[in-house]
Design a protein around this motif. Structure first.
Motif, PDB file in Angstrom:
ATOM      1  N   THR A 169       0.823  -1.202   0.000  1.00 45.64           N
ATOM      2  CA  THR A 169       0.000   0.000   0.000  1.00 45.64           C
ATOM      3  C   THR A 169       0.868   1.268   0.000  1.00 45.64           C
ATOM      4  N   ARG A 217      -3.965  -8.640  -8.724  1.00 43.13           N
ATOM      5  CA  ARG A 217      -3.149  -8.499  -7.520  1.00 43.13           C
ATOM      6  C   ARG A 217      -2.167  -9.659  -7.422  1.00 43.13           C
ATOM      7  N   ASP A 240      -8.894   1.855  -5.753  1.00 45.44           N
ATOM      8  CA  ASP A 240      -8.267   0.602  -6.192  1.00 45.44           C
ATOM      9  C   ASP A 240      -7.431   0.812  -7.454  1.00 45.44           C
TER      10      ASP A 240
END
Ligand code: NAD
Ligand code: UFG
Length: 339
Positions: free
Chosen positions: A126, A230, A294
């Protein structure tokens, strides 16, 4: 070595505590149990066939933490303890900065006072923010886009400053990609409170009948099937990465950063297909609008971890789903299922 594991009863902490015990280390867990139960540690000990020490203490309680350091004489710390829900961090930023950043500062002060200056820290992909460039490489600029992510970025900065000021510190900043799966025994796994924020625990709860269907956030991304991509990494591979980092720090000083990911991306639809195969039935889903914030695609360049630590992830998406499903099937209500 004797390792203090903060947040050790949580998802990644419990798997890492098991790996440490299996490797012959002694383990001392500190957790305030805000997001976990002690049952995970009972099961870790049962799987390892060895005991660990547990202290229910909050990191912000410097006195309580000092007492643990005085009693336990640890050699190094693996620091998992923290709050991790992105949405909640947007609603309660002070709670997140106080707990995650404040808790880490308290911990570092206590470590320094007790001359324990080796730390492996749970950072996150992140910190790269909404970078459109992939794969993500450690030297890229950091630009977290929410309070949770900024706590990770700030802690990385603090640890870098501490290491720069005093060469006796040995620090590993591990940037995890998307940890999923469970120990293959099905005895320990991820047990989120309330509605899961992340894809895999949500899919698992639908598969076991606790929820009706998965909402797939966005099918118009510029990816082959339109859904987000991802880098999912098996939690047992991730745990092994912590042991490799500890070994490295025993031989090298300074502050180091490593991505822990597989280097491969999977789309939401690929995850649903793999999980359906593992569960032996289709997991129902529906397309929904994109989730704000996102990225379309995120995956690691894990080559530094391989070069420096000799570590790489070995488990496939199918194994991640099979192990995650075994845990969910055997414990439909998580640790509250009992036995
Ligand atoms: P988790 O919530 O299962 O474990 C964290 C543990 O920390 C919990 O047991 C909680 O009770 C404890 N804790 C929180 N604040 C505390 C405090 N002030 N004092 C003592 N204990 C405290 O989460 P996890 O998934 O195992 O994540 C572990 C770490 O890895 C976290 O720092 C998280 O931010 C980071 N991380 C997780 C992911 C992920 O997707 N799971 C991804 C990247 C990074
Ligand atoms: N997704 C869905 N439906 C859901 C949940 C997720 O379609 O119910 C999608 C997301 O849009 C994304 C993918 O599944 O494309 C993965 O989402 P997660 O929430 O599981 O993971 P993220 O990569 O979005 O984020 C998580 C944490 C971040 C952390 C990151 C990497 O929430 O804080 O992993 O560590 F930075």
């Amino acid at each position: 070595m004797k390792i203090l594991v903060t947040g050790g009863s949580g998802y990644i902490g419990s798997h890492t505590s098991l790996a440490l015990l299996e490797a012959g280390h002694d383990v001392v867990v500190v957790d305030n149990l805000t997001n976990s139960t002690k049952t995970s540690l009972d099961r870790v000990q049962e799987l390892a066939g060895r005991r660990l020490a547990f202290h229910q203490v909050d990191l912000l309680d410097e006195k309580g933490m000092s007492a643990v350091f005085e009693q336990e004489q640890v050699d190094a710390v693996i620091h998992f303890a923290g709050l991790k829900a992105v949405g909640e961090s947007v609603d309660k930023p002070l709670y997140y900065y106080h707990n995650n950043v404040g808790g880490t500062i308290s911990l570092l002060r206590v470590m320094d006072a007790h001359e324990v200056r080796t730390m492996v820290f749970s950072s996150s992909a992140t910190v790269y923010g909404a970078s459109e460039e992939v794969p993500l490489i450690e030297k890229m600029p950091l630009d977290a886009v929410n309070p949770y992510g900024r706590t990770k970025e700030q802690i990385e900065d603090i640890l870098s400053d501490v290491g720069a000021a005093d060469p006796r510190w040995n620090v590993a900043l591990l940037r995890y990609f998307n940890p999923v799966g469970a120990h293959p025994s099905g005895r320990i796994g991820e047990d989120p409170t309330g509605t899961p924020n992340n894809l895999l625990p949500f899919v698992a709860q639908v598969a076991v009948g606790r929820r009706e269907k998965v909402m797939v956030f966005g099918n118009d991304y510029p990816t082959p099937d339109g859904t987000g991509i991802r880098d999912y990494i098996h939690v047992v591979d991730l745990a092994a990465g912590h042991l490799a980092a500890l070994e490295y720090l025993a031989r090298h000083g300074g502050v180091h950063r490593w991505n822990l990911g597989t280097g491969d991306g999977s789309s939401v639809l690929e995850v649903l297909a793999a999980f359906s195969a593992a569960a032996g039935h289709d997991v129902p889903y529906e397309f929904a609008p994109r989730r704000p914030g996102d990225a379309a695609v995120s995956y690691a360049d894990p080559s530094s971890a391989l070069a420096d630590l000799g570590w790489s992830a070995t488990r496939t998406l199918d194994e991640m789903c099979e192990d995650h499903w075994r845990w969910q099937k055997d414990n439909p209500q998580g640790y509250a299922s009992g036995a």
